[in-house]
Design a protein around this motif. Structure first.
Motif, PDB file in Angstrom:
ATOM      1  N   PRO A   1    -106.570  96.017 -42.049  1.00 24.77           N
ATOM      2  CA  PRO A   1    -105.113  95.820 -42.112  1.00 24.77           C
ATOM      3  C   PRO A   1    -104.376  97.013 -42.705  1.00 24.77           C
ATOM      4  N   GLY A   2    -104.934  97.591 -43.776  1.00 28.31           N
ATOM      5  CA  GLY A   2    -104.288  98.751 -44.379  1.00 28.31           C
ATOM      6  C   GLY A   2    -104.297  99.950 -43.463  1.00 28.31           C
ATOM      7  N   VAL A   3    -105.384 100.143 -42.730  1.00 26.09           N
ATOM      8  CA  VAL A   3    -105.471 101.267 -41.795  1.00 26.09           C
ATOM      9  C   VAL A   3    -104.405 101.128 -40.711  1.00 26.09           C
ATOM     10  N   VAL A   4    -104.262  99.942 -40.169  1.00 20.12           N
ATOM     11  CA  VAL A   4    -103.286  99.718 -39.108  1.00 20.12           C
ATOM     12  C   VAL A   4    -101.867  99.959 -39.618  1.00 20.12           C
ATOM     13  N   MET A   5    -101.570  99.460 -40.815  1.00 21.32           N
ATOM     14  CA  MET A   5    -100.208  99.585 -41.333  1.00 21.32           C
ATOM     15  C   MET A   5     -99.858 101.031 -41.683  1.00 21.32           C
ATOM     16  N   THR A   6    -100.768 101.729 -42.345  1.00 21.48           N
ATOM     17  CA  THR A   6    -100.482 103.133 -42.658  1.00 21.48           C
ATOM     18  C   THR A   6    -100.399 103.973 -41.391  1.00 21.48           C
ATOM     19  N   MET A   7    -101.157 103.605 -40.376  1.00 20.58           N
ATOM     20  CA  MET A   7    -101.134 104.359 -39.126  1.00 20.58           C
ATOM     21  C   MET A   7     -99.765 104.234 -38.456  1.00 20.58           C
ATOM     22  N   VAL A   8     -99.262 103.007 -38.290  1.00 18.85           N
ATOM     23  CA  VAL A   8     -97.976 102.833 -37.613  1.00 18.85           C
ATOM     24  C   VAL A   8     -96.843 103.415 -38.458  1.00 18.85           C
TER      25      VAL A   8
ATOM     26  N   LYS B   1    -104.395  99.369 -65.566  1.00 17.27           N
ATOM     27  CA  LYS B   1    -103.338  98.364 -65.445  1.00 17.27           C
ATOM     28  C   LYS B   1    -101.979  98.991 -65.155  1.00 17.27           C
ATOM     29  N   LEU B   2    -101.650 100.071 -65.858  1.00 14.43           N
ATOM     30  CA  LEU B   2    -100.349 100.703 -65.650  1.00 14.43           C
ATOM     31  C   LEU B   2    -100.197 101.185 -64.210  1.00 14.43           C
ATOM     32  N   LEU B   3    -101.253 101.786 -63.661  1.00 17.06           N
ATOM     33  CA  LEU B   3    -101.204 102.267 -62.285  1.00 17.06           C
ATOM     34  C   LEU B   3    -101.089 101.102 -61.306  1.00 17.06           C
ATOM     35  N   GLN B   4    -101.731  99.991 -61.617  1.00 19.26           N
ATOM     36  CA  GLN B   4    -101.611  98.807 -60.756  1.00 19.26           C
ATOM     37  C   GLN B   4    -100.156  98.379 -60.632  1.00 19.26           C
ATOM     38  N   HIS B   5     -99.428  98.359 -61.744  1.00 17.16           N
ATOM     39  CA  HIS B   5     -98.024  97.934 -61.721  1.00 17.16           C
ATOM     40  C   HIS B   5     -97.165  98.932 -60.937  1.00 17.16           C
ATOM     41  N   ILE B   6     -97.514 100.216 -61.032  1.00 18.76           N
ATOM     42  CA  ILE B   6     -96.720 101.237 -60.336  1.00 18.76           C
ATOM     43  C   ILE B   6     -96.913 101.140 -58.824  1.00 18.76           C
ATOM     44  N   VAL B   7     -98.158 101.042 -58.385  1.00 19.40           N
ATOM     45  CA  VAL B   7     -98.423 101.076 -56.945  1.00 19.40           C
ATOM     46  C   VAL B   7     -97.951  99.817 -56.245  1.00 19.40           C
ATOM     47  N   MET B   8     -97.674  98.764 -56.997  1.00 18.96           N
ATOM     48  CA  MET B   8     -97.136  97.559 -56.372  1.00 18.96           C
ATOM     49  C   MET B   8     -95.776  97.805 -55.724  1.00 18.96           C
ATOM     50  N   PHE B   9     -95.095  98.883 -56.137  1.00 17.36           N
ATOM     51  CA  PHE B   9     -93.782  99.195 -55.579  1.00 17.36           C
ATOM     52  C   PHE B   9     -93.878 100.161 -54.395  1.00 17.36           C
ATOM     53  N   PHE B  10     -95.086 100.558 -54.024  1.00 14.89           N
ATOM     54  CA  PHE B  10     -95.244 101.439 -52.872  1.00 14.89           C
ATOM     55  C   PHE B  10     -94.914 100.676 -51.585  1.00 14.89           C
ATOM     56  N   PRO B  11     -94.518 101.416 -50.511  1.00 16.54           N
ATOM     57  CA  PRO B  11     -94.043 100.736 -49.294  1.00 16.54           C
ATOM     58  C   PRO B  11     -95.012  99.751 -48.676  1.00 16.54           C
ATOM     59  N   PHE B  12     -96.324 100.020 -48.695  1.00 16.60           N
ATOM     60  CA  PHE B  12     -97.200  99.060 -48.025  1.00 16.60           C
ATOM     61  C   PHE B  12     -98.396  98.631 -48.860  1.00 16.60           C
ATOM     62  N   THR B  13     -98.253  98.555 -50.193  1.00 15.53           N
ATOM     63  CA  THR B  13     -99.304  97.965 -51.019  1.00 15.53           C
ATOM     64  C   THR B  13     -99.307  96.452 -50.848  1.00 15.53           C
ATOM     65  N   ILE B  14     -98.187  95.825 -51.165  1.00 14.77           N
ATOM     66  CA  ILE B  14     -98.078  94.371 -50.994  1.00 14.77           C
ATOM     67  C   ILE B  14     -98.072  93.981 -49.519  1.00 14.77           C
ATOM     68  N   PRO B  15     -97.349  94.699 -48.627  1.00 15.53           N
ATOM     69  CA  PRO B  15     -97.417  94.349 -47.207  1.00 15.53           C
ATOM     70  C   PRO B  15     -98.833  94.403 -46.629  1.00 15.53           C
ATOM     71  N   THR B  16     -99.694  95.295 -47.119  1.00 17.94           N
ATOM     72  CA  THR B  16    -101.082  95.330 -46.652  1.00 17.94           C
ATOM     73  C   THR B  16    -101.814  94.055 -47.044  1.00 17.94           C
ATOM     74  N   ILE B  17    -101.573  93.585 -48.252  1.00 20.09           N
ATOM     75  CA  ILE B  17    -102.178  92.314 -48.694  1.00 20.09           C
ATOM     76  C   ILE B  17    -101.672  91.173 -47.826  1.00 20.09           C
ATOM     77  N   SER B  18    -100.388  91.197 -47.499  1.00 22.19           N
ATOM     78  CA  SER B  18     -99.821  90.150 -46.633  1.00 22.19           C
ATOM     79  C   SER B  18    -100.470  90.179 -45.261  1.00 22.19           C
ATOM     80  N   ALA B  19    -100.646  91.387 -44.696  1.00 20.70           N
ATOM     81  CA  ALA B  19    -101.289  91.493 -43.383  1.00 20.70           C
ATOM     82  C   ALA B  19    -102.725  90.999 -43.440  1.00 20.70           C
ATOM     83  N   ARG B  20    -103.424  91.274 -44.533  1.00 23.52           N
ATOM     84  CA  ARG B  20    -104.806  90.808 -44.692  1.00 23.52           C
ATOM     85  C   ARG B  20    -104.850  89.284 -44.777  1.00 23.52           C
TER      86      ARG B  20
END
Length: 713
Positions: free
Chosen positions: A521-528, A654-673
């Motif tokens: 799912p992450g590969v597909v989303m980052t690709m498009v 932990k700090l990096l986890q909170h930061i990357v949650m705001f990236f464009p397709f971190t959460i959307p990749t989880i949703s696609a999965r």
């Protein structure tokens, strides 16, 4: 009446503390119904002056009035259909044909197709245009300039601005163009401003403005200029006047130009500007009609953010640019499929044909191990006897994972491993079967020798950790299956309580497929996302560098209109790409989508749309393809590494986890999965939160694009 008036026009580039002065408090007057020839050497400020007249640039001081109003004022029609503009560069879409180019500008100006067709025939004969179906990029330089000139004349503007239109044209065609301009201004109130390096051809102009170093030296009729300087040519008069001006007119301190304007004082006699006596009696009798009550009303009627004619022209241009380039079609349709094929064929598959050495001291000849009559296990009432069971394990490795290479001694195998001929080697002692049987019969009471010789000795090259780790697990798995089969042959069922051997389930193959399913799912989303980014950035930067963007703005199309037209055309393409991707992985690679396909396609389309806006944002703030590629590449790798595609987010600080949650397709990749693997619907929080995050980034990118476009224009 003046078509153009410039009063105290001052323009500089750079910082106000140290400016590079381009226009030095210039005054200019262009009457209606006249041809104004603006002459001067390259770099004297002619093109900058024209850019200020058409509204592309703003003066730092002074004012410009075009057709009675300031450029950009409501109802001025400038930029817009009241002017025709031919820039110094070609500024045409190379992928369009000659006819499509003329129709493109005609529709932008709100003309109906019938009127465009009628005017196109006239201009085709006058300018000797290339064949209608010939691509602009296939035309010669002179032919391209003719098409550019026709595009500026297609709508009969009130003010026609031509920046060196006759460069590269043959003398006969230049003569015809000048005759056409003279006739057009004689029979209407159209005014023409024309710059040219062919000074003598400007004799046909009604007024000539001689310009040097940002200063208008003189403004008068050609005859009076030649008479004043007793010269036989305009060029000779220009040289005399330039010598009078000298090279040191700009002597004031640039830092004080706001307090003390730099007003030139020419030495010697100065030719005063005089009013042009226009003898055209048809100016008020034949006004040019630019209201919306004519046959072109439908094409000028507003539809949402633009007009019908403009949206038709802009959408046609966008799709023609894409589909006329074979590389564009391949990039749009085939590249996603190629990338997905590479991923599914290369990632998550079980490695095969790994070269592994085998030293078996139980047999004198390794070929005896493959004797079909050999019996390795003999079961009695209460006991079980093993015979050369190492051969049985060797056969277990014949599933394609290991490519078995046999050696006589450990030393030979070790030398081969050092030469990297093999990844490692297995060693079976001469009494491997007897020691293994003792361990089975006596358990923990077996002798130390039984434990030493009754185990599989493995030596692997640890420099390639991934391969050695995989092979070690594969050997362990095969050994556990081997022991389990021995026990079954001895009458001991798998997994019974008290069994002397713990039986591991064969899980290695399922781990591979699980990793592929996790990453996909992450590969597909980052690709498009990044395909849309690169394609959009390339298109916009090409339009800006080729001059098409600025020329379309001068024609009256706003930056927002062009932005929305691109968004609409790209959205159609991205929706098709998302559908194509989902269908391809399902039909070719048997990827099962346990959720709603429409939900997954919708999320991918939003991702591609967001990537397109990111590409647009890059193109707004980057002036070249090289800079845009640097920015896109610089954003690609951090997002790939940190979005949880390659490794679970829980492995980060932990700090990096909170930061990357705001990236464009971190959460959307989880949703696609969750959609693809778990079959969750859009009503589930861990699905619709991906849509919310993507919508948030779309708004952010779109707002930043609009701000950047307004600042740029």
């Amino acid at each position: 009446m003046a078509a153009v008036e410039v009063r105290d026009g001052f323009k500089y580039y750079g910082r106000s503390a140290n400016p590079k002065i381009i226009l030095n408090f210039l005054n200019m007057n262009v009457p209606k119904g006249s041809i104004y020839g603006l002459l001067g050497a390259s770099g004297c400020g002619k093109t900058t002056l024209l850019s200020c007249i058409v509204g592309k640039k703003q003066l730092n001081n002074g004012e410009v009035t075009v057709l009675g109003k300031k450029p950009g004022a409501p109802g001025s029609g400038v930029p817009g259909p009241r002017i025709g503009y031919m820039p110094q560069e070609i500024a045409l879409v190379e992928e369009m044909t000659v006819k499509e180019t003329i129709y493109y500008f005609g529709r932008i100006y709100g003309m109906s197709d019938d009127k465009i067709r009628e005017k196109y025939k006239l201009l085709r004969d006058l300018l000797q245009l290339p064949p209608a179906q010939q691509l602009v990029k296939k035309c010669s330089g002179g032919q391209q300039r003719r098409v550019s000139f026709a595009s500026a004349m297609i709508h009969d503007p009130e003010l026609l601005i031509l920046d060196e239109p006759t460069v590269g044209l043959d003398p006969i065609l230049r003569e015809k163009i000048w005759d056409f301009l003279v006739e057009s201004t004689r029979n209407s109130k159209m005014a023409v401003i024309i710059t040219t390096h062919y000074i003598e051809e400007a004799k046909k102009a009604n007024i000539i403005g001689l310009m040097r170093n940002g200063i208008l030296l003189a403004e008068d009729t050609p005859e009076r200029i030649m008479n004043k300087f007793e010269s036989n040519s305009i060029e000779e008069a220009f040289l005399i006047l330039s010598q009078k001006q000298g090279d040191d007119i700009i002597t004031s301190n640039p830092a004080d130009f706001k307090k003390h304007p730099i007003i030139p004082a020419l030495p010697g006699d100065v030719i005063p500007s005089i009013e042009f006596e226009n003898r055209n009696t048809n100016i008020e009798k034949n006004p040019i009609n630019y209201n919306c009550n004519d046959d072109d009303f439908d094409n000028r009627k507003r539809v949402f953010f633009t007009t019908r004619g403009r949206i038709k022209a802009l959408m046609t241009k966008n799709f023609v640019q894409l589909f006329r380039q074979p590389s564009g079609i391949i990039f749009m349709l085939m590249f996603p499929l190629i990338q997905l094929s590479c991923f599914y064929l290369a990632i998550g598959k079980t490695p095969t044909n790994l070269r592994i050495g085998i030293v078996n001291e139980e047999v004198d000849d390794i070929h005896n191990c493959f004797n079909s009559s050999m019996k390795t296990v003999t079961a009695y009432n209460e006991t079980c006897e093993f015979n050369k069971v190492s051969c049985r394990y060797i056969k277990e490795l014949g599933d394609g994972t290991a490519h078995r290479i046999y050696f006589k001694t450990k030393e030979d195998a070790f030398d081969a491993a050092r030469r990297t001929d093999v990844i490692g080697f297995l060693h079976f002692s001469h009494n491997f079967s007897e020691s293994l049987q003792e361990r089975l019969n006596d358990g923990r009471f077996a002798s130390n020798a039984a434990f030493e010789y009754g185990q599989l000795n493995v030596r692997l090259d640890q420099t390639d950790q991934q391969i050695s780790y995989f092979l070690e697990r594969r050997l362990r798995e095969a050994f556990e299956n081997f022991l389990a089969n021995l026990l079954e042959d001895c009458g001991i069922p798998r997994g019974i309580a008290g069994s002397p051997v713990h039986i591991m389930k064969p899980i290695f193959g399922t781990l591979d497929s699980q990793f592929q399913q996790y990453v996909a799912p992450g590969v597909v989303m980052t690709m498009v996302f990044f395909l849309a980014t690169l394609m959009t950035a390339a298109v916009f930067i090409s339009e800006r560098t080729d001059g098409v963007w600025d020329r379309t703005l001068v024609a009256g199309v706003s930056a927002n209109e062009m932005l929305w037209a691109h968004l609409l055309s790209q959205f159609i393409i991205m929706a098709f790409q998302s559908f194509e991707v989902i269908m391809y992985i399902g039909l070719v690679f048997n990827v099962t989508n346990h959720g709603n396909p429409a939900t997954l396609i919708g999320l991918l389309t939003m991702t591609a749309f967001c990537g397109m806006l990111f590409g647009l944002l890059i193109s707004v703030y980057c002036s070249s393809h090289t800079m845009a590629n640097f920015v896109a590449t610089g954003a690609f790798y951090p997002m790939i590494i940190l979005c949880g595609l390659l490794w679970p987010l829980e492995g980060m600080p932990k700090l990096l986890q909170h930061i990357v949650m705001f990236f464009p397709f971190t959460i959307p990749t989880i949703s696609a999965r969750n959609i693809l693997e778990k079959g969750w619907s859009i009503m589930d929080f861990q699905v619709y939160n991906g849509f919310i995050v993507m919508a948030m980034w779309i708004v952010i990118f779109f707002t930043a694009c609009v701000i950047g476009l307004k600042r740029g224009s």
